[in-house]
Design an enzyme around this catalytic site. Structure first.
Site, mmCIF file in Angstrom:
data_model
loop_
_atom_site.group_PDB
_atom_site.id
_atom_site.type_symbol
_atom_site.label_atom_id
_atom_site.label_comp_id
_atom_site.label_asym_id
_atom_site.label_seq_id
_atom_site.Cartn_x
_atom_site.Cartn_y
_atom_site.Cartn_z
ATOM 1 N N CYS A 1 0.865 -1.190 0.000
ATOM 2 C CA CYS A 1 0.000 0.000 0.000
ATOM 3 C C CYS A 1 0.900 1.237 0.000
ATOM 4 C CB CYS A 1 -0.857 0.032 1.258
ATOM 5 S SG CYS A 1 -1.843 -1.433 1.496
ATOM 6 N N ARG B 1 1.345 1.488 -5.966
ATOM 7 C CA ARG B 1 1.581 0.509 -4.892
ATOM 8 C C ARG B 1 0.303 -0.249 -4.545
ATOM 9 N NH1 ARG B 1 6.317 1.588 -1.967
ATOM 10 N NH2 ARG B 1 5.421 0.551 -0.156
ATOM 11 N N TRP C 1 -3.754 -1.867 -1.299
ATOM 12 C CA TRP C 1 -3.729 -3.146 -2.037
ATOM 13 C C TRP C 1 -4.140 -4.179 -0.999
ATOM 14 C CZ3 TRP C 1 -0.829 -7.796 -2.135
ATOM 15 C CH2 TRP C 1 -0.998 -8.551 -3.297
ATOM 16 N N ASN D 1 0.694 0.496 6.276
ATOM 17 C CA ASN D 1 1.178 -0.357 5.186
ATOM 18 C C ASN D 1 1.939 -1.501 5.843
ATOM 19 O OD1 ASN D 1 2.098 -1.477 2.791
ATOM 20 N ND2 ASN D 1 3.932 -0.186 2.767
ATOM 21 N N GLY D 2 1.537 -2.728 5.539
ATOM 22 C CA GLY D 2 2.200 -3.893 6.126
ATOM 23 C C GLY D 2 1.140 -4.903 6.560
ATOM 24 N N GLU E 1 17.953 -10.562 -23.244
ATOM 25 C CA GLU E 1 16.984 -9.635 -22.637
ATOM 26 C C GLU E 1 15.713 -9.588 -23.494
ATOM 27 O OE1 GLU E 1 16.194 -8.331 -20.060
ATOM 28 O OE2 GLU E 1 14.771 -6.799 -20.655
ATOM 29 N N LYS F 1 11.975 -10.494 -22.137
ATOM 30 C CA LYS F 1 10.900 -9.484 -22.233
ATOM 31 C C LYS F 1 9.690 -10.074 -22.949
ATOM 32 C CE LYS F 1 12.206 -6.540 -20.597
ATOM 33 N NZ LYS F 1 12.336 -6.717 -19.198
ATOM 34 N N GLU G 1 8.039 -12.691 -20.777
ATOM 35 C CA GLU G 1 7.381 -12.095 -19.599
ATOM 36 C C GLU G 1 5.997 -11.546 -19.935
ATOM 37 O OE1 GLU G 1 10.333 -9.142 -18.284
ATOM 38 O OE2 GLU G 1 10.203 -10.026 -16.298
ATOM 39 N N HIS H 1 25.038 -25.505 -33.159
ATOM 40 C CA HIS H 1 25.317 -26.537 -32.148
ATOM 41 C C HIS H 1 24.039 -26.979 -31.448
ATOM 42 C CE1 HIS H 1 29.420 -25.632 -33.023
ATOM 43 N NE2 HIS H 1 29.252 -24.375 -32.668
ATOM 44 N N LYS I 1 6.753 -7.448 -9.507
ATOM 45 C CA LYS I 1 7.711 -6.400 -9.897
ATOM 46 C C LYS I 1 9.056 -6.639 -9.222
ATOM 47 C CE LYS I 1 9.278 -2.785 -11.865
ATOM 48 N NZ LYS I 1 9.721 -3.010 -13.266
HETATM 49 C C1 BG6 Z 1 11.391 -9.878 -11.486
HETATM 50 C C2 BG6 Z 1 10.815 -8.882 -12.469
HETATM 51 O O1 BG6 Z 1 10.416 -10.158 -10.525
HETATM 52 O O2 BG6 Z 1 12.528 -9.354 -10.838
HETATM 53 C C3 BG6 Z 1 11.870 -8.581 -13.514
HETATM 54 O O3 BG6 Z 1 9.654 -9.417 -13.094
HETATM 55 C C4 BG6 Z 1 13.109 -8.060 -12.822
HETATM 56 O O4 BG6 Z 1 11.382 -7.637 -14.451
HETATM 57 C C5 BG6 Z 1 13.599 -9.022 -11.739
HETATM 58 O O5 BG6 Z 1 14.122 -7.885 -13.778
HETATM 59 C C6 BG6 Z 1 14.694 -8.377 -10.889
HETATM 60 O O6 BG6 Z 1 14.120 -7.294 -10.208
HETATM 61 P P1 BG6 Z 1 15.081 -6.141 -9.639
HETATM 62 O O7 BG6 Z 1 14.178 -5.211 -8.906
HETATM 63 O O8 BG6 Z 1 16.089 -6.810 -8.733
HETATM 64 O O9 BG6 Z 1 15.755 -5.513 -10.824
#
Ligand code: BG6
Length: 585
Positions: free
Chosen positions: A2, A27, A72, A96-97, A456, A460, A463, A479, A580
């Site tokens: 939150c 958040r 949240w 928050n917590g 990367e 992406k 994900e 290979h 995240k």
């Molecule tokens: C994952 C995210 O949970 O954590 C990725 O979905 C991210 O996008 C990875 O690269 C690492 O997170 P951070 O905050 O350590 O860069």
């Protein structure tokens, strides 16, 4: 998680609280609320739904002291009564917590005839503050937090005191210093542009905030002092900026991430130079996208400083009994600065005597408290779960760091900033995204730095679109991976290194000879000339120093991932099963 905020001072608290909640909305946003003092009376307004629902309830409020919350839900469904602030008598509080012993506390309070109106854990705090209040909210807070188990960032007010009382344990809470006004918030973005300096409350701290002063105490109410930092949060709107998704908005902020990171680097150059002065080895550690930035950092340091370097995932590094000594630099790279494996890897490196450098977009995270020095990524808040602008900021920060390590002058980034803007604005992925959306697998290939961008790009795409695939070195195609190639696959090549271009073109032709679809992102003229007539998907990237090309090719693969996700009707901002930041192991 939150978002919570508090304000007291000469301006209208309701406006500050509302704007702060808008910035904290990433958040959590299933309900929100505010409490404020006006004419000595305590009022509470709260509503299920997004923060904008509060506006009609706050727009005519005139107050100099208030608190706010955007939720949240953890305990209790999103609803008006479950939203914060929670009130008990003349006291209101936001939290928050998670209060782990709330059920036991609630039972005792009910037997003391306290009436509960919500299903939340947080409401017990309001009633405990009320129960422990005997004319001094600071003392009531001290008594209350001693009874709590779990995690909390709390901000409380009461109608007979012109001050705000806060407490923090395992949930973030920062204080902002103004003139004739002071602030509290869950994180810096909420205070961007409002105050020049901030302090971070530590676990166990209790704070007393009035318009003229901020005092911080330990759990025994003994005064403690906390370091004052510049508020690095750049002013940025957490709205979607007319974009359908944060991922697109944040892609558009990639150029500024490069520019602001270069600017922020100047603030730590001296300290970083001193820390790195006798380093003869470097390890770059990260998870997910941050690990892919680590791969680039490794190549930069090897190329510029000519020292042995490794790139490791946090989860591997921390269990491999790494060979580390006092002349090893360990660069812990993390957007959130809270990823458990990266944080623990940094702790291990510290215990082995390494110089630990945090490279992070979150300037007061756990990682920054472990490191000897912090190289700030100034990408601003990144809401989309998939990292984009923070990755580009990490690459820029690592470029500058590796040049410092090599004691050489880096290329100024303003030119590549313009090229990033051009790429973001003009690169048109077109129907390639539709083709990838239908593919059985999408493979990304490159050599050296282009390989780091290839992995990367693959992550992406996986994900946000859930299309399977893999990133691997072009040289590895023959290979084994070539066996996967057929007309239902797409192979995306990144070719931005003139010296290695011809070899990569060979790989393109090998894929095509097996009926595989191909796409090429390149800034090498002869590659464009040779392949444009043969294949439909050849995308020209702006020319730049080969070491800076990842800043541009990353935009291309991020755009491809985003558009493929949209083509498949996915939510690129909140992909299934992901978070995240993974703060658990
Ligand atoms: C994952 C995210 O949970 O954590 C990725 O979905 C991210 O996008 C990875 O690269 C690492 O997170 P951070 O905050 O350590 O860069």
């Amino acid at each position: 998680m939150c978002g919570i905020i508090g304000y007291t001072g000469r301006r209208n608290a309701s406006e500050i609280i509302y704007q702060g909640l808008k910035r904290l909305e990433y958040r959590g946003y299933d309900s929100s609320g505010a409490a404020y003092l006006a004419d000595g009376k305590l009022s509470v307004v709260k509503k299920e739904g997004k923060v904008e629902k509060l506006l009609p309830l706050l727009k005519d409020v005139k107050s100099s002291l208030g608190i706010g919350h955007t939720r949240w839900a953890t305990h209790g469904v999103p609803s008006d009564t479950n939203s914060h602030p929670h009130r008990s008598g003349n006291i209101a509080v936001v939290h928050n917590g998670i209060i782990e012993n709330y059920a036991e506390l609630k039972g005792k309070l009910i037997s003391d005839n306290y009436k509960f109106v919500s299903d939340t854990d947080s409401e017990v705090v309001a009633h405990l503050l009320n129960k422990n209040y005997s004319g001094n909210l600071l003392e009531a807070m001290q008594k209350t937090v001693k009874m709590l188990k779990g995690s909390y960032a709390l901000i409380a007010i009461c109608d007979s005191e012109n001050r705000i009382i806060a407490a923090r344990y395992k949930s973030p809470l920062i204080l902002g210093y103004g003139s004739g006004e002071n602030y509290l918030a869950s994180d810096e973005p909420a205070l961007a542009g409002l105050c020049e300096t901030i302090s971070i409350l530590q676990d166990g701290d209790i704070a007393e905030v009035s318009s003229e002063s901020i005092k911080i105490y330990d759990e025994n109410l003994t005064p403690v002092s906390r370091e004052v930092f510049p508020n690095l949060a750049v002013c940025c709107d957490l709205g979607l900026d007319n974009c359908p998704h944060y991922m697109l908005k944040e892609l558009r902020e990639v150029p500024d991430s490069v520019r602001f990171t270069e600017r922020a680097f100047e603030g730590i150059r001296q300290k970083l130079s001193a820390i790195l002065s006798d380093v003869n080895r470097a390890v770059f550690v990260g998870c997910g996208t941050a690990y892919h930035a680590a791969m680039i950092g490794k190549r930069y340091a090897e190329s510029f400083a000519r020292i042995p370097c490794e790139a490791e995932t946090g989860g591997e590094f921390r269990y491999k009994q790494p060979v580390i000594d006092g002349r090893t630099a360990v660069f812990a790279i993390s957007q959130s600065g809270e990823t458990a494996d990266t944080v623990e890897a940094a702790r291990l490196a510290l215990s082995l005597g390494a110089k630990v450098v945090a490279v992070t977009n979150s300037h007061h995270s756990e990682l920054t408290r472990i490191a000897h020095v912090v190289v700030p990524v100034a990408a601003g808040p990144e809401i989309c779960v998939a990292a984009t602008k923070s990755y580009t900021g990490q690459v820029a920060a690592l470029y500058l760091t590796a040049n410092l390590l090599a004691k050489r002058q880096p290329e100024k980034l303003d030119k590549v900033y313009d090229l990033c803007k051009k790429t973001v604005a003009e690169l048109n992925i077109g129907s390639l995204a539709q083709v990838c959306a239908k593919a059985r697998g999408v493979y990304f290939l490159g050599r050296d730095l282009d390989y780091a961008v290839a992995v990367e790009g693959s992550l992406k795409l996986k994900e946000v679109s859930y299309v399977p695939g893999e990133g691997y070195p072009s040289g590895e195609l023959k290979h084994g991976t070539l066996a996967l190639i057929d007309e239902e696959t797409v192979s995306v090549f990144i070719i931005c290194d003139d010296l290695l271009a011809d070899k990569s073109v060979n790989a393109v032709e090998q894929v095509r000879s097996r009926g595989g679809k191909t796409a090429v992102f390149t800034n090498v003229d002869r590659v464009i000339e040779k392949l444009r007539s043969e294949t439909p998907y050849v995308f020209e990237l702006p020319r730049c120093d080969k070491y800076l090309s990842p800043l541009l090719s990353a935009i291309a693969v991020q755009k491809l991932a985003y558009q493929t996700a949209v083509a498949l009707g996915r939510d690129p901002d909140k992909p299934r099963n992901l978070a995240k930041s993974v703060t658990v192991e």
